[in-house]
Design an enzyme around this catalytic site. Structure first.
Site, PDB file in Angstrom:
ATOM      1  N   HIS A  94       1.508  28.231  60.384  1.00 23.04           N
ATOM      2  CA  HIS A  94       0.632  27.358  59.095  1.00 23.04           C
ATOM      3  C   HIS A  94       2.172  26.879  58.158  1.00 23.04           C
ATOM      4  O   HIS A  94       2.055  25.999  58.193  1.00 23.04           O
ATOM      5  CB  HIS A  94      -1.076  27.377  58.843  1.00 23.04           C
ATOM      6  CG  HIS A  94      -0.901  26.528  57.486  1.00 23.04           C
ATOM      7  ND1 HIS A  94      -2.355  25.888  58.144  1.00 23.04           N
ATOM      8  CD2 HIS A  94      -0.913  26.791  56.524  1.00 23.04           C
ATOM      9  CE1 HIS A  94      -2.095  25.169  57.020  1.00 23.04           C
ATOM     10  NE2 HIS A  94      -1.576  26.177  55.991  1.00 23.04           N
ATOM     11  N   GLU A  95       2.284  28.503  57.405  1.00 25.24           N
ATOM     12  CA  GLU A  95       2.823  28.354  55.971  1.00 25.24           C
ATOM     13  C   GLU A  95       4.322  27.657  56.655  1.00 25.24           C
ATOM     14  O   GLU A  95       5.142  26.958  56.003  1.00 25.24           O
ATOM     15  CB  GLU A  95       2.866  30.107  55.589  1.00 25.24           C
ATOM     16  CG  GLU A  95       1.516  30.102  55.102  1.00 25.24           C
ATOM     17  CD  GLU A  95       0.952  29.166  53.838  1.00 25.24           C
ATOM     18  OE1 GLU A  95       1.445  28.708  53.760  1.00 25.24           O
ATOM     19  OE2 GLU A  95      -0.504  29.243  54.241  1.00 25.24           O
ATOM     20  N   HIS A 145       4.896  24.065  56.814  1.00 31.20           N
ATOM     21  CA  HIS A 145       4.791  23.491  55.137  1.00 31.20           C
ATOM     22  C   HIS A 145       6.284  23.442  55.214  1.00 31.20           C
ATOM     23  O   HIS A 145       6.783  22.434  54.195  1.00 31.20           O
ATOM     24  CB  HIS A 145       4.337  24.287  54.616  1.00 31.20           C
ATOM     25  CG  HIS A 145       2.810  24.174  53.955  1.00 31.20           C
ATOM     26  ND1 HIS A 145       2.409  22.829  54.582  1.00 31.20           N
ATOM     27  CD2 HIS A 145       1.574  24.790  54.357  1.00 31.20           C
ATOM     28  CE1 HIS A 145       0.768  22.968  54.684  1.00 31.20           C
ATOM     29  NE2 HIS A 145       0.849  24.456  54.247  1.00 31.20           N
ATOM     30  N   HIS A 147      -1.205  19.256  55.634  1.00 27.57           N
ATOM     31  CA  HIS A 147      -2.098  19.413  55.979  1.00 27.57           C
ATOM     32  C   HIS A 147      -2.985  18.544  56.603  1.00 27.57           C
ATOM     33  O   HIS A 147      -2.174  16.658  56.482  1.00 27.57           O
ATOM     34  CB  HIS A 147      -3.066  19.547  54.543  1.00 27.57           C
ATOM     35  CG  HIS A 147      -2.798  21.110  54.964  1.00 27.57           C
ATOM     36  ND1 HIS A 147      -2.477  21.942  53.019  1.00 27.57           N
ATOM     37  CD2 HIS A 147      -3.015  22.447  55.131  1.00 27.57           C
ATOM     38  CE1 HIS A 147      -2.395  22.432  52.898  1.00 27.57           C
ATOM     39  NE2 HIS A 147      -3.005  23.043  53.559  1.00 27.57           N
TER      40      HIS A 147
END
Length: 617
Positions: free
Chosen positions: A219-220, A223, A229
C-alpha cells in the site's frame, strides 16, 4: 528549530539543561520528516499549516458554527485508523499527514486546498497522480534501508517489492548508501506513511511497528508510485456512501468531495483494492461504519491489506507499462493480460491460473479447488476439512465453475458456516459472479450464513477460499446450471440520513436522535448498536453518540464446538491476531459475558443491563 543545550558549571559540577521546543514531541517528529525526506523545516511548517486550513475549511462547511479547536482537541484523544488491518495512526505524526498516511508535498497541499476553496460541491478526481513529473522516469528505482529497520521488516519489504516487480514492468535496486538523484529510503518511523509519486531526492517510506505486513507495505509503495486511496476516485460515490455523523469531526476533510484533474486511467472501481479505506476509517469509536458500501454484500471486503488486487496492479501497468509486450503474441483468457515483467506469461485475476488463465488458481497448503462443469443437478463444494476439524491458517483454494452453454451458475450456501470474525474479512469465502472476473467479489466471513441464492451474470463463476490467521468450520456450497435471471446483489445498506448543518444562537440545542445502526452481532448480546445526534448550537453539553446492547436472543447451539475453538467472535471489529483458546460449552444456547442465558434470552444481574447498556462519547 531551537535545541536543548547543556551548560556545565565546572566549579559546582552542576549540569543545567536549557531546553526549548526541541523537547516538544511534534518537533521531534518533525525531525523524522527532515531526516528521511528531501524537505526543509520551513516547507514542513507550510504543509502542516495548509493541512490545518483544509481541516478548518472542511469542518466549517460540515459543522457550521461549531468550534474546530474544541473538536480537534477532543478527537486527538481518540485512536484512529484508515483500516482495521493497518494499525492506528500515530498521534505524533498525524498533524503532518493527509488521509491518515500520505505526506503531501507543498505543491500537492496547495493544489488540494485551492480545489477545496473554489468549489465545495465537486470531487477531487484521484486514482493515479496526474502530474507527469511525479512519475518515476528512470528504472530501476533505487532504494535503501535505514539503520532503524530490523531484519524481519527488511524481509517483508523485499517480499512486497518482489510482488510489485513480478506484476509490473517497474524494477527496484537496493543500494547501501544514499545515492545521488531520486531514491526511496525505508525507515522505522512513527507509523505507516509515504508520499504520492516521485518528489525528488531522498523520499522516505515509514514502516513502523504496526505496519510490518506485506499488504500494508505494498500500500505504501503504491502511494510512492503514484496511487491515491481508492475511495478518493471521482466515481466512488457510486459504490460507497460516507456516513458523516460517525466521522471524528476534525477529520472530515479526509472524506470531503473535491475537484481536480487526476486520472482514473479507465480502470474500474475496486472495493477490494489494497488502497481502499476500511469501513470504520476515522470512526468516532472504531466500530461505527464511516464508509458503507452501496451493495451491502461488499461491506466486509473493503479495507483489506493482504495484498495488491488485480486492478491495483493494472493501474500501475497502465501508467508505466503500456509499451511493454507490444511485439508478443501471448493470448490470455478471462480478463488476464501479458505480464509486463515476462511477456510470455499471463497475469491472471485472483482465483484464476494456468498458462492462459483458463483454469483455477493453484491451491495453497491444502488439496482443494478445480474446474467444475455444472449440470442441472446440484454439486457440492466445501472448504478444506469441512466441518471437522475445519480449515487451518494460511490456506487457499479456488474453483472455476462453468454452467452449460447459454445458462448461468446458481450458488447457495448450505449447512454450517463459520469463519474468523473481523470487520474486514481476513479468513473468507469469496464469490466472483459478475461479468467482470477481474474485479474483487463478495467476501463473506463471521458466522452468519448468507441465506440468499446467487445467480451469475454469465456462464462462469469463481469461488475463492482464503484463510490467513485462524482455524474454524468453513463453508459448504451447492451449485448448478440454471436459466434463472442474474441475482448478484441485494438492497443497499442504509444507516443514517444526515441533516444539513443548521446552527442556532441558543445554547445547548440538540437535533433529534438519528436511527439506530445495525447491530454488530446477530445474537448473544455480543454486539452493540449506536445512534447519533447533531449539535445545532455552537457548543452542546451531553453525549453526541450513544450505544446500546442488541440482539439479546441466545446464540444457537453449535454442534461442532466440542473441539478447541478460538474465541474469535468477541473481536469487536478488530483482527484477532492472537487466539484465546478455550473449550466451549456446547450443551445450551450461548450468551456473551456479562450476560447469561435465561430461557433463551441473554440477561445480566447488573442493574438495567439486561435491557440497554449505555455508553457515551
Amino acid at each position: 528549530m531551537r535545541l536543548c543545550h547543556s551548560i556545565i558549571l565546572f566549579n559546582s559540577l552542576i549540569s543545567i539543561s536549557i531546553c526549548s521546543k526541541a523537547d516538544d514531541p511534534a518537533l521531534l517528529v518533525a525531525s523524522e520528516f527532515k531526516e528521511h525526506f528531501n524537505v526543509e523545516e520551513k516547507q514542513l511548517e507550510t504543509v502542516e499549516e495548509l493541512l490545518i486550513k483544509m481541516k478548518k475549511l472542511a469542518h466549517s462547511r460540515s459543522f457550521k458554527g461549531r468550534e474546530f479547536g474544541h473538536d480537534a482537541v477532543e478527537d486527538s484523544k481518540k485512536e484512529v485508523a484508515i483500516s482495521t488491518q493497518q494499525g492506528t495512526i500515530n498521534k505524533k505524526v498525524s498533524p503532518f499527514l493527509f488521509e491518515g498516511d500520505i505526506f503531501l508535498s507543498r505543491r500537492q497541499a496547495v493544489d488540494i486546498l485551492k480545489a477545496l476553496s473554489k468549489d465545495k460541491t465537486k470531487r477531487l478526481r484521484r486514482s493515479f497522480v496526474s502530474d507527469k513529473t511525479a512519475t518515476w522516469k528512470t528504472m530501476p528505482i533505487k532504494y535503501r534501508f535505514h539503520e532503524s529497520i530490523d531484519f524481519y521488516t527488511i524481509s517483508q519489504i523485499i517480499a512486497a517489492i518482489r510482488f510489485w516487480e513480478d506484476s509490473t514492468c517497474i524494477t527496484f535496486e537496493n543500494v547501501s548508501d544514499s545515492p545521488d538523484g531520486d531514491y526511496i529510503e525505508f525507515f522505522s518511523g512513527q507509523g505507516c506513511y509515504s508520499m504520492i509519486g516521485r518528489n525528488g531526492g531522498r523520499q522516505g517510506i515509514s514502516i513502523g511497528e504496526s505496519c510490518v505486513k506485506m499488504g500494508v507495505i505494498e500500500h505504501e509503495i503504491g502511494h510512492a508510485l503514484g496511487l491515491w486511496h481508492e475511495q478518493s476516485r471521482p466515481d466512488a460515490l457510486g459504490y460507497v456512501t460516507i456516513e458523516r455523523d460517525f466521522i471524528l469531526p476534525s477529520y472530515i476533510s479526509d472524506f470531503l468531495q473535491r475537484d481536480d484533474e487526476i486520472d482514473t486511467l479507465g480502470i474500474p472501481y475496486d472495493l477490494g483494492s489494497v488502497m481502499h479505506y476500511g469501513s470504520t476509517a476515522f470512526s468516532v469509536d472504531q466500530k461505527s461504519k464511516t464508509v458503507v458500501t452501496r451493495d451491502s454484500l461488499y461491506q466486509q471486503t473493503i479495507g483489506q491489506r493482504e495484498k495488491l488486487s488485480f486492478y491495483d496492479v493494472a493501474t500501475i501497468n497502465t501508467a508505466y507499462c503500456k509499451d511493454e509486450c507490444k511485439s508478443e503474441k501471448t493470448k490470455c483468457e478471462n480478463g488476464g493480460y501479458m505480464r509486463p515483467s515476462k511477456c510470455s506469461e499471463c497475469l491472471c485475476p485472483d482465483g484464476l491460473g494456468g498458462e492462459k488463465c483458463e483454469k483455477n488458481e493453484d491451491s495453497k497448503n491444502a488439496e482443494c479447488g478445480g474446474i467444475i462443469k455444472l449440470t442441472e443437478e446440484w454439486k457440492e463444494i466445501e472448504s478444506p476439512n469441512y466441518p471437522d476439524p475445519g480449515y487451518e491458517a494460511d490456506q487457499k483454494c479456488s474453483w472455476l465453475l462453468k454452467a452449460e452453454k447459454g445458462k448461468r451458475v446458481e450458488i447457495e450456501f448450505i449447512e454450517d458456516f463459520s469463519f474468523l470474525c473481523t470487520s474486514t474479512c481476513v479468513d473468507f469465502v469469496e464469490l466472483k459472479i459478475s461479468d467482470d472476473l477481474r474485479n474483487t467479489g463478495f467476501r463473506f466471513c463471521c458466522y452468519d450464513k448468507p441465506e440468499i441464492s446467487f445467480v451469475s451474470q454469465t456462464d462462469t463463476a469463481i469461488i475463492i477460499f482464503r484463510s490467513q490467521l485462524s482455524t474454524d468450520i468453513g463453508f459448504k456450497i451447492q451449485a448448478k446450471s440454471t436459466d434463472a435471471e442474474p441475482r448478484t446483489t441485494i438492497a443497499p445498506t442504509i444507516i443514517t440520513t444526515t441533516l444539513a448543518p443548521i446552527t442556532v444562537d441558543a445554547p445547548n440545542v440538540w437535533a433529534d436522535w438519528g436511527e439506530w445502526s445495525m447491530c454488530s452481532r446477530t445474537c448473544g448480546g455480543c454486539g452493540i448498536r449506536s445512534r447519533v445526534r447533531s449539535c445545532r448550537s455552537k457548543k452542546c453539553e451531553g453525549r453526541r453518540q450513544e450505544f446500546g446492547t442488541c440482539n439479546l436472543k441466545a446464540c444457537p447451539v453449535d454442534k461442532h464446538c466440542a473441539k478447541l475453538l478460538s474465541n474469535n467472535r468477541l473481536c469487536n471489529g478488530k483482527v484477532c491476531t492472537k487466539n484465546d483458546i478455550a473449550i466451549s460449552s456446547c450443551d445450551a444456547p450461548q450468551c456473551c459475558p456479562p450476560f447469561i442465558n435465561v430461557d433463551g434470552v441473554c440477561q445480566s444481574d447488573q442493574e438495567n443491563q439486561h435491557d440497554e447498556l449505555w455508553l457515551s462519547i
